[in-house]
Design a protein around this motif. Sequence first.
Motif, PDB file in Angstrom:
ATOM      1  N   ALA A 178       0.829  -1.207   0.000  1.00 27.43           N
ATOM      2  CA  ALA A 178       0.000   0.000   0.000  1.00 27.43           C
ATOM      3  C   ALA A 178       0.862   1.256   0.000  1.00 27.43           C
ATOM      4  O   ALA A 178       0.542   2.240  -0.687  1.00 27.43           O
ATOM      5  N   TYR A 179       1.956   1.242   0.756  1.00 28.01           N
ATOM      6  CA  TYR A 179       2.858   2.400   0.736  1.00 28.01           C
ATOM      7  C   TYR A 179       3.519   2.551  -0.635  1.00 28.01           C
ATOM      8  O   TYR A 179       3.662   3.667  -1.156  1.00 28.01           O
ATOM      9  N   ALA A 180       3.919   1.436  -1.223  1.00 29.30           N
ATOM     10  CA  ALA A 180       4.519   1.511  -2.554  1.00 29.30           C
ATOM     11  C   ALA A 180       3.530   2.093  -3.559  1.00 29.30           C
ATOM     12  O   ALA A 180       3.893   2.926  -4.408  1.00 29.30           O
ATOM     13  N   SER A 181       2.283   1.690  -3.459  1.00 27.16           N
ATOM     14  CA  SER A 181       1.261   2.210  -4.356  1.00 27.16           C
ATOM     15  C   SER A 181       1.016   3.695  -4.119  1.00 27.16           C
ATOM     16  O   SER A 181       0.853   4.472  -5.062  1.00 27.16           O
ATOM     17  N   ALA A 182       1.004   4.102  -2.830  1.00 25.36           N
ATOM     18  CA  ALA A 182       0.757   5.508  -2.496  1.00 25.36           C
ATOM     19  C   ALA A 182       1.884   6.416  -2.968  1.00 25.36           C
ATOM     20  O   ALA A 182       1.675   7.625  -3.138  1.00 25.36           O
ATOM     21  N   LEU A 183       3.076   5.848  -3.193  1.00 24.66           N
ATOM     22  CA  LEU A 183       4.240   6.643  -3.586  1.00 24.66           C
ATOM     23  C   LEU A 183       4.587   6.522  -5.061  1.00 24.66           C
ATOM     24  O   LEU A 183       5.656   6.945  -5.486  1.00 24.66           O
ATOM     25  N   THR A 184       3.686   5.938  -5.845  1.00 25.59           N
ATOM     26  CA  THR A 184       3.898   5.924  -7.292  1.00 25.59           C
ATOM     27  C   THR A 184       3.780   7.347  -7.833  1.00 25.59           C
ATOM     28  O   THR A 184       3.170   8.216  -7.205  1.00 25.59           O
ATOM     29  N   PRO A 185       4.359   7.631  -8.998  1.00 26.12           N
ATOM     30  CA  PRO A 185       4.280   8.995  -9.551  1.00 26.12           C
ATOM     31  C   PRO A 185       2.858   9.523  -9.671  1.00 26.12           C
ATOM     32  O   PRO A 185       2.617  10.714  -9.513  1.00 26.12           O
ATOM     33  N   GLU A 186       1.917   8.615  -9.929  1.00 18.12           N
ATOM     34  CA  GLU A 186       0.531   9.045 -10.115  1.00 18.12           C
ATOM     35  C   GLU A 186      -0.122   9.468  -8.800  1.00 18.12           C
ATOM     36  O   GLU A 186      -1.058  10.279  -8.813  1.00 18.12           O
ATOM     37  N   ARG A 187       0.355   8.932  -7.666  1.00 19.03           N
ATOM     38  CA  ARG A 187      -0.344   9.170  -6.398  1.00 19.03           C
ATOM     39  C   ARG A 187       0.470   9.962  -5.385  1.00 19.03           C
ATOM     40  O   ARG A 187      -0.085  10.427  -4.381  1.00 19.03           O
ATOM     41  N   LEU A 229      -5.351  -3.054  12.917  1.00 15.70           N
ATOM     42  CA  LEU A 229      -4.388  -3.037  11.814  1.00 15.70           C
ATOM     43  C   LEU A 229      -2.984  -2.633  12.266  1.00 15.70           C
ATOM     44  O   LEU A 229      -2.031  -3.357  12.028  1.00 15.70           O
ATOM     45  N   SER A 230      -2.850  -1.472  12.900  1.00 12.60           N
ATOM     46  CA  SER A 230      -1.527  -1.033  13.346  1.00 12.60           C
ATOM     47  C   SER A 230      -1.662   0.140  14.302  1.00 12.60           C
ATOM     48  O   SER A 230      -2.296   1.143  13.961  1.00 12.60           O
ATOM     49  N   PRO A 231      -1.039   0.050  15.489  1.00 14.95           N
ATOM     50  CA  PRO A 231      -1.018   1.214  16.383  1.00 14.95           C
ATOM     51  C   PRO A 231      -0.031   2.281  15.929  1.00 14.95           C
ATOM     52  O   PRO A 231      -0.205   3.462  16.218  1.00 14.95           O
ATOM     53  N   GLY A 232       1.016   1.879  15.204  1.00 16.62           N
ATOM     54  CA  GLY A 232       2.069   2.818  14.835  1.00 16.62           C
ATOM     55  C   GLY A 232       1.651   3.852  13.807  1.00 16.62           C
ATOM     56  O   GLY A 232       2.251   4.926  13.739  1.00 16.62           O
ATOM     57  N   LEU A 233       0.616   3.555  13.008  1.00 13.57           N
ATOM     58  CA  LEU A 233       0.172   4.513  12.000  1.00 13.57           C
ATOM     59  C   LEU A 233      -0.692   5.614  12.604  1.00 13.57           C
ATOM     60  O   LEU A 233      -0.907   6.643  11.962  1.00 13.57           O
ATOM     61  N   ARG A 234      -1.197   5.401  13.819  1.00 10.43           N
ATOM     62  CA  ARG A 234      -1.951   6.421  14.550  1.00 10.43           C
ATOM     63  C   ARG A 234      -3.141   6.935  13.746  1.00 10.43           C
ATOM     64  O   ARG A 234      -3.256   8.112  13.439  1.00 10.43           O
ATOM     65  N   VAL A 235      -4.053   6.048  13.415  1.00  8.00           N
ATOM     66  CA  VAL A 235      -5.271   6.434  12.706  1.00  8.00           C
ATOM     67  C   VAL A 235      -6.484   5.999  13.525  1.00  8.00           C
ATOM     68  O   VAL A 235      -6.684   4.803  13.767  1.00  8.00           O
ATOM     69  N   GLY A 236      -7.245   6.963  13.973  1.00  8.46           N
ATOM     70  CA  GLY A 236      -8.499   6.725  14.662  1.00  8.46           C
ATOM     71  C   GLY A 236      -9.576   7.594  14.054  1.00  8.46           C
ATOM     72  O   GLY A 236      -9.354   8.277  13.062  1.00  8.46           O
ATOM     73  N   TRP A 237     -10.774   7.567  14.663  1.00  9.43           N
ATOM     74  CA  TRP A 237     -11.845   8.381  14.113  1.00  9.43           C
ATOM     75  C   TRP A 237     -12.892   8.688  15.171  1.00  9.43           C
ATOM     76  O   TRP A 237     -12.974   8.023  16.215  1.00  9.43           O
ATOM     77  N   VAL A 238     -13.683   9.708  14.884  1.00 13.09           N
ATOM     78  CA  VAL A 238     -14.841  10.079  15.688  1.00 13.09           C
ATOM     79  C   VAL A 238     -16.058  10.076  14.790  1.00 13.09           C
ATOM     80  O   VAL A 238     -16.008  10.581  13.662  1.00 13.09           O
ATOM     81  N   THR A 261      -1.463  12.268   5.846  1.00 13.56           N
ATOM     82  CA  THR A 261      -2.232  11.894   4.660  1.00 13.56           C
ATOM     83  C   THR A 261      -1.885  10.490   4.187  1.00 13.56           C
ATOM     84  O   THR A 261      -2.775   9.660   3.931  1.00 13.56           O
ATOM     85  N   ILE A 262      -0.602  10.200   4.077  1.00 11.63           N
ATOM     86  CA  ILE A 262      -0.207   8.907   3.516  1.00 11.63           C
ATOM     87  C   ILE A 262      -0.655   7.760   4.411  1.00 11.63           C
ATOM     88  O   ILE A 262      -1.051   6.696   3.918  1.00 11.63           O
ATOM     89  N   ASN A 263      -0.634   7.959   5.722  1.00 16.16           N
ATOM     90  CA  ASN A 263      -1.079   6.896   6.625  1.00 16.16           C
ATOM     91  C   ASN A 263      -2.571   6.621   6.455  1.00 16.16           C
ATOM     92  O   ASN A 263      -3.018   5.467   6.519  1.00 16.16           O
ATOM     93  N   GLN A 264      -3.354   7.667   6.238  1.00 12.60           N
ATOM     94  CA  GLN A 264      -4.782   7.474   6.013  1.00 12.60           C
ATOM     95  C   GLN A 264      -5.032   6.716   4.714  1.00 12.60           C
ATOM     96  O   GLN A 264      -5.887   5.822   4.645  1.00 12.60           O
ATOM     97  N   ILE A 265      -4.285   7.083   3.680  1.00 11.80           N
ATOM     98  CA  ILE A 265      -4.439   6.413   2.387  1.00 11.80           C
ATOM     99  C   ILE A 265      -4.083   4.929   2.505  1.00 11.80           C
ATOM    100  O   ILE A 265      -4.800   4.050   2.001  1.00 11.80           O
TER     101      ILE A 265
END
Length: 404
Positions: free
Chosen positions: A52-61, A248-257, A280-284
């Motif tokens: 997913a990180y590799a995909s998020a860092l492609t030139p298009e994204r 999924l992962s505590p290290g990415l620090r993504v929660g919600w309300v 942004t990238i962690n959310q993606i």
Amino acid sequence: MTLENLFASRTQHMRASEIRELLKLLEQPGILSFAGGIPDPALFPSDAFAKAYASALTPERQAGSLQYSVSEGYLPLRKWIADRMALFGVACSVENVLITSGSQQALDYLGKLFLSPNDTALVRWPTYMGALGAFRAYEPRFDRLSLGANRPVQDLKDAAQASGGSVKFAYLSSDFSNPTGETVDRQGREQLLDLAEALNSAVIEDAAYQELRFDGDFVPPILAIELERKGHIDACRTIYCGSFSKTLSPGLRVGWVVAAQPVIQQLVLTKQASDLHSPTINQIVIHDVAARMFETHLAKLREHYGSRRDAMLSALERHMPNGVAWTKPEGGMFVWLTLPEGMNGADLLADALRTEQVAFVPGAAFFPDGSGENTLRLNFSSPNIEQINEGMLRLGRVLRGSMN
């Protein structure tokens, strides 16, 4: 000149997290730790994250992934969360969803939003120490949230007024709570909503462990039950806090309300003044992984953590001396032990580390008034079954030595 003299009065209410300090023990060789509420890193979907990180860092994204973003959060992730909430009986739109840097940030924001000095926060006795830490910065008074008790509502109002404020919210972890592992049943959730209506207060529902049910019947979230009563989320007083940290992962620090739009709109302003937006990238990446494999990953977690829960309960039966009681959670990550009166969990921890190299969290840290000295919390998600069996054997020896 010492800058400490310039610190705001609120800093006097901030305390070090005992769990954060105990996590340092994991670095010491030979320690069997049942202290932190830590997912097993062997179960992280690391390959999926790498892709997913590799995909998020492609030139298009990469321009979108590495750029500033809106404070509300990544729209596809908010849509995924809204769809997920619908499965639990919470009909909402993306306008009812805010992405935060872990649910801990949500608790901090909600404390900032609701609490003026001397206002009252109703919490369980014991409750999640991270919530106490988040709320304490805003100088509240804590009072006991006892569901099903006969304490008159007017007593709660009068006690809050006598302290110079009002009851602003009731906070609780409703499923497999941290620290006790207990779940509030449907009747208790209904009673809480009745109480909140009578007090004209908010309800903060901490649902960090909701997805980790191993057995027993599903109980709808408090927000879902209130929606049944009121028909639309924007009429509800319940504020739901979710997190990917335990799944999924505590290290990415993504929660919600998830909450009524006026609450979300005010929280957005708070976030803009704090960190602008969550990374942004962690959310993606979280969205990409959740959209592809969340259910299959959850099934894996439930199988592994459920077997460890079973191993811990079985080992406690074999090794605990008479006079020790413990909860039997249907999910989550924790078992709560109650020791005979007069025993002290902090003293026991010192003995356990010195003689058996076993770590846990003394229970007093979870009580707003520092009571509960004869309690402790055990985590079963991080250690494997062999470590659980050995650790409970060692803990039993420590307890017998202390009780003789």
